[in-house]
Design an enzyme around this catalytic site. Structure first.
Site, mmCIF file in Angstrom:
data_model
loop_
_atom_site.group_PDB
_atom_site.id
_atom_site.type_symbol
_atom_site.label_atom_id
_atom_site.label_comp_id
_atom_site.label_asym_id
_atom_site.label_seq_id
_atom_site.Cartn_x
_atom_site.Cartn_y
_atom_site.Cartn_z
ATOM 1 N N LYS A 155 -11.140 -2.831 6.460
ATOM 2 C CA LYS A 155 -10.966 -4.296 6.442
ATOM 3 C C LYS A 155 -9.981 -4.649 7.559
ATOM 4 O O LYS A 155 -8.796 -4.884 7.307
ATOM 5 C CB LYS A 155 -10.337 -4.666 5.088
ATOM 6 C CG LYS A 155 -10.969 -5.829 4.351
ATOM 7 C CD LYS A 155 -10.070 -6.259 3.211
ATOM 8 C CE LYS A 155 -10.580 -5.915 1.853
ATOM 9 N NZ LYS A 155 -9.672 -6.349 0.778
ATOM 10 N N LYS A 164 -6.497 7.356 -6.626
ATOM 11 C CA LYS A 164 -7.725 7.753 -7.277
ATOM 12 C C LYS A 164 -8.951 7.248 -6.521
ATOM 13 O O LYS A 164 -10.054 7.768 -6.682
ATOM 14 C CB LYS A 164 -7.760 7.138 -8.688
ATOM 15 C CG LYS A 164 -6.653 7.559 -9.603
ATOM 16 C CD LYS A 164 -6.767 6.744 -10.918
ATOM 17 C CE LYS A 164 -5.570 7.034 -11.802
ATOM 18 N NZ LYS A 164 -5.538 6.091 -12.956
ATOM 19 N N GLY A 165 -8.734 6.206 -5.706
ATOM 20 C CA GLY A 165 -9.853 5.458 -5.133
ATOM 21 C C GLY A 165 -10.881 6.262 -4.362
ATOM 22 O O GLY A 165 -12.055 5.915 -4.350
ATOM 23 N N ASP A 208 -10.396 5.293 0.123
ATOM 24 C CA ASP A 208 -11.474 4.359 -0.211
ATOM 25 C C ASP A 208 -11.535 3.195 0.769
ATOM 26 O O ASP A 208 -12.603 2.791 1.205
ATOM 27 C CB ASP A 208 -11.348 3.860 -1.663
ATOM 28 C CG ASP A 208 -9.991 3.246 -2.005
ATOM 29 O OD1 ASP A 208 -9.084 3.219 -1.153
ATOM 30 O OD2 ASP A 208 -9.837 2.790 -3.164
ATOM 31 N N PHE A 235 -11.987 -9.223 -1.765
ATOM 32 C CA PHE A 235 -11.562 -8.129 -2.641
ATOM 33 C C PHE A 235 -12.819 -7.478 -3.200
ATOM 34 O O PHE A 235 -13.633 -8.124 -3.848
ATOM 35 C CB PHE A 235 -10.644 -8.625 -3.769
ATOM 36 C CG PHE A 235 -9.934 -7.472 -4.404
ATOM 37 C CD1 PHE A 235 -8.837 -6.891 -3.791
ATOM 38 C CD2 PHE A 235 -10.397 -6.922 -5.591
ATOM 39 C CE1 PHE A 235 -8.211 -5.779 -4.342
ATOM 40 C CE2 PHE A 235 -9.774 -5.818 -6.154
ATOM 41 C CZ PHE A 235 -8.673 -5.252 -5.526
ATOM 42 N N ASP A 271 -6.790 -1.108 4.420
ATOM 43 C CA ASP A 271 -6.518 -2.531 4.254
ATOM 44 C C ASP A 271 -5.358 -2.891 5.193
ATOM 45 O O ASP A 271 -5.567 -3.079 6.387
ATOM 46 C CB ASP A 271 -6.217 -2.767 2.772
ATOM 47 C CG ASP A 271 -6.077 -4.228 2.400
ATOM 48 O OD1 ASP A 271 -6.813 -5.054 2.944
ATOM 49 O OD2 ASP A 271 -5.221 -4.544 1.544
HETATM 50 P P1 IMP Z 1 -3.334 -0.325 2.413
HETATM 51 O O1 IMP Z 1 -2.177 0.599 2.244
HETATM 52 O O2 IMP Z 1 -2.919 -1.763 2.394
HETATM 53 O O3 IMP Z 1 -4.231 -0.004 3.584
HETATM 54 O O4 IMP Z 1 -4.183 -0.293 1.091
HETATM 55 C C1 IMP Z 1 -4.889 0.736 0.682
HETATM 56 C C2 IMP Z 1 -5.114 0.662 -0.817
HETATM 57 O O5 IMP Z 1 -5.160 -0.684 -1.344
HETATM 58 C C3 IMP Z 1 -6.477 1.243 -1.087
HETATM 59 O O6 IMP Z 1 -6.419 2.635 -1.237
HETATM 60 C C4 IMP Z 1 -6.894 0.506 -2.337
HETATM 61 O O7 IMP Z 1 -6.437 1.206 -3.486
HETATM 62 C C5 IMP Z 1 -6.202 -0.842 -2.288
HETATM 63 N N1 IMP Z 1 -7.121 -1.919 -1.838
HETATM 64 C C6 IMP Z 1 -7.032 -2.644 -0.711
HETATM 65 N N2 IMP Z 1 -8.034 -3.547 -0.613
HETATM 66 C C7 IMP Z 1 -8.800 -3.374 -1.721
HETATM 67 C C8 IMP Z 1 -9.999 -4.011 -2.205
HETATM 68 O O8 IMP Z 1 -10.617 -4.906 -1.601
HETATM 69 N N3 IMP Z 1 -10.456 -3.530 -3.402
HETATM 70 C C9 IMP Z 1 -9.866 -2.542 -4.111
HETATM 71 N N4 IMP Z 1 -8.746 -1.924 -3.689
HETATM 72 C C10 IMP Z 1 -8.216 -2.336 -2.511
HETATM 73 MG MG MG Z 2 -6.826 0.946 -5.805
#
Ligand code: IMP
Ligand code: MG
Length: 184
Positions: free
Chosen positions: A130, A42-43, A99, A151, A102
């Protein structure tokens, strides 16, 4: 809501400027292509809807959804729950919009999945990046802002399903995420 924010990182004005810049680069790249924007739910719903309104070329809009089984503010194992129609993917130039980048697991898994499903090209566009948290080698093709290892919530980003409607981006007070579980 506002009282749970530690520090404002990106104001509404800065967000508009940042998106304008990225929208121009995206437009230049996808001009003349069969272009589909895939919003990762949803982000990215708020970012994607602001972004596409600044891209003045033909495009289709699709959605996909993932979930990860991690607790708190860390991401765990990824599952793809929902994908767009075949006609929105096969032979088309895709732009995955999320969004935040990470660990990179979400974007990496989705890119592989869409290439497997016959996309001609898959690029990525993230509102926040990030890089300090990356678990695998993945760089976004387009990004609006880089953020430090905090965060963050707002402008679509949630903590435990809340704060998506905050119009700016801020870091959450650490005492707020001391327990509870985050959602995607
Ligand atoms: P990844 O797969 O680890 O790159 O994470 C992506 C997902 O983790 C994003 O789409 C977010 O939903 C969530 N996420 C990672 N860091 C944050 C943060 O600082 N705030 C809110 N959601 C986050
Ligand atoms: Mg999220």
């Amino acid at each position: 809501m506002h009282q749970d924010i530690d520090r404002k990182l990106f104001s509404e004005e800065a967000i508009v400027e940042g998106i304008d810049r990225v929208a121009k680069a995206v437009t230049a790249h996808y001009q003349g292509k069969d272009f589909t924007v895939i919003s990762v739910l949803k982000g990215s719903c708020i970012f994607a809807s602001d972004l596409i309104r600044r891209i003045p070329i033909p495009l289709e809009l699709g959605f996909c959804a993932t979930s990860s089984y991690g607790a708190g503010t860390t991401s765990g194992e990824l599952r793809i729950n929902f994908l767009p129609e075949e006609s929105e993917v096969v032979g088309r130039s895709l732009l995955l919009v999320d969004d935040i980048l990470d660990t990179g697991k979400t974007m990496h898994a989705l890119k592989q999945e869409f290439l497997k499903r016959g996309a001609a090209e898959v690029r990525s566009c993230v509102f926040l990046d990030k890089p300090s948290r990356r678990a695998l080698e993945f760089n976004a093709d387009f990004r609006v802002f880089e953020v430090e290892d905090l965060f963050v919530v707002g402008y679509g980003l949630d903590y435990a399903g809340r704060y998506r409607n905050l119009p700016y981006v801020g870091s959450l007070k650490p005492e707020i995420y001391a327990q509870a579980t985050a959602t995607q």
